[in-house]
Design an enzyme around this catalytic site. Sequence first.
Site, PDB file in Angstrom:
ATOM      1  CG  HIS A 219      -1.927   2.825   2.839  1.00 59.37           C
ATOM      2  ND1 HIS A 219      -0.682   2.259   2.291  1.00 59.37           N
ATOM      3  CD2 HIS A 219      -3.136   2.447   1.780  1.00 59.37           C
ATOM      4  CE1 HIS A 219      -1.066   1.570   1.138  1.00 59.37           C
ATOM      5  NE2 HIS A 219      -2.252   1.547   0.831  1.00 59.37           N
TER       6      HIS A 219
ATOM      7  CG  HIS B 265       3.307   2.550   7.132  1.00 61.68           C
ATOM      8  ND1 HIS B 265       3.527   1.873   6.067  1.00 61.68           N
ATOM      9  CD2 HIS B 265       4.356   2.681   7.853  1.00 61.68           C
ATOM     10  CE1 HIS B 265       4.890   1.766   5.855  1.00 61.68           C
ATOM     11  NE2 HIS B 265       5.523   2.198   7.119  1.00 61.68           N
TER      12      HIS B 265
ATOM     13  CG  HIS C 198      -5.743  -1.568   1.304  1.00 63.31           C
ATOM     14  ND1 HIS C 198      -5.084  -2.454   0.640  1.00 63.31           N
ATOM     15  CD2 HIS C 198      -5.180  -0.279   0.622  1.00 63.31           C
ATOM     16  CE1 HIS C 198      -4.148  -2.063  -0.094  1.00 63.31           C
ATOM     17  NE2 HIS C 198      -4.099  -0.745  -0.046  1.00 63.31           N
ATOM     18  CD  GLU C 199      -6.750   3.126   0.693  1.00 59.44           C
ATOM     19  OE1 GLU C 199      -5.840   3.773   1.163  1.00 59.44           O
ATOM     20  OE2 GLU C 199      -7.084   2.549  -0.326  1.00 59.44           O
TER      21      GLU C 199
END
Length: 609
Positions: free
Chosen positions: A406, A409, A402-403
């Site tokens: 980020h 991105h 998940h991180e």
Amino acid sequence: MSILLHSEETAGSASIPLRAQVKLEDTWDLVPLYANDAAWEEDFARLKEQYPGISAFQGRLAEGPAVLKEALEFEKAVDQRVEQLNQYAALRVTEDSANSDSLGREARLDGLLVRVGEAFSFLAPEIQSLDDASFDRYLADPALVDWQIPLRKLRRLKAHTLSAAEERLLALGGSALRGHSETFSQLTNVDMKFGSLKDASGRERELSQSSFSSFLQQRDGAVRKAAFHQFYTEFSDHKFTLASSLASSVRGDVFHARARNYPSAREAALFYDDVPPAVYDSLIEAVRHRLPALYRYYELRRKVLKLDEIHHYDTYVPMVTDVQSDIPWDGAVEKVLSALTPLGDEYLATLRHGLTAGRWCDRFENKGKRSGAFSYGTFQSPPYIMMNYKSDVFSDVYTLAHEAGHSMHTWYSQRNQSFQNYHYPIFLAEVASTFNEVLLTEHLLKTTEDPKMKAYILNRQIDDFRGTLYRQTMFAEFEKATHATEEAGEALTLDTITRIYRGLLETYFGPDFALDEELNLECLRIPHFYNAFYVYKYATGLSAATALARDVLATGDASRYLNFLSSGGSKFPIKTLQDAGVDMLSPDPVDSALALFEQRVSELEGLLG
């Protein structure tokens, strides 16, 4: 305890190490930001000298596009310095929230930023004071070609931009109005002590904000129950302080919305991203409509765990036993990278470097370290990741994926957009992070033939959807209700807050779920409530991410998705997703994600008999 403590031992040892006892390679490398604290102090001094220069442009923006460009470039230079100073200060506090030097550094920067905000407060009102013809002429001038996107976004805010004097007052009050968030952080991460208790093997282990999740995944129901009640006893001892802090946060949101002439705090939060309130409301409606599938899952969990009744502390332990769930850090990195293979060589090589030699990630818990996990990247720095990784918590592998979403991105946005356009909104950020989680699940399901392992992975995805799509929507309802209560002029007391939350617990957990009274206090420990109307984006993000991930896997073409990552904040989020192939103005993405949840529950029922 030895300074050369092994990572795996750190994750499961009886006591939590001090920051100085953590191995260097398990910490993030902040040298790309500043070589040391002294270098930060030097840049802090430069900011104090630099920012007053904006006064040279006050009252002059109507002189022409060239002057406006010069003012915007000056603001950009200051913003880049502020971003870097702020990131370093915040990450140092994250490492150890009890470190007085770090706390002092952050406090001094906060104080200076109030003055910076005051100095720049004239800029937006002065731009907005341009008449429409002049503004259109400015936009058409070649001098402002690189500033068209932020200027058009700014113009949307004209009705909500105050006079220069009023903007100055709001800027001056910014630090004071954010004080409740700092109080919450210091109370829950530093002052509150949860004691210790024995795990199923008889080891005495410290209970903390971070280790709580590990205790809730223990097979022994008595351990889970004891940890739950001991944890919430500490929250109960501070419940009036926490309720007051949360109520102050809500009042601050309402104050800002009214000061800027928005109909409500919720509409103020949604306006900046150009997200219609109907998107928020249709999410809640869709999830409520599909609650029976969630109740069905809770009943399956109760039967599989052979419980007379199911409690909240029974909802995190894996339903499938005898499956390896002790994954060291390096193993977690490899699992994540393998799952992300469809995204191509550049994505994989960059992330591998960041999670290993590049030291983007601060991996494990230490005393005073902030709980949870986050990614924090800026335009000029690595996209850092904060984890409290535990090898015996399988969901932490998902947290890493998940991180990493980020961070990548941010990495793509940094390299494809200018500073003024690289900031992507949270609405899009939650797509990139949950996209990685969907790919991880699909990869794990495809790489095992063992029915028990498949059941374990299905259970993990179901719980992920439950925590992201159902639970975050419940949180979104709570935020909507508490702000509406304040806006109606009613008292937002401890009793009011917990009564609202209790009603939502009863709705979302169903009539056959045993709800402990202590769970009413859960709303007082959620950090995201101090950044209101954020959590719904987890649910919409998962819905959009599921659609995007299925498209990449079905077509083998990640180009539209990588373009999505590269777009940064150059478009509003609804349009960005539409260009990537997902229309969030339609109910279809949310309905499809909820349908997948129901499908996975049926598959798990079949595997578990």
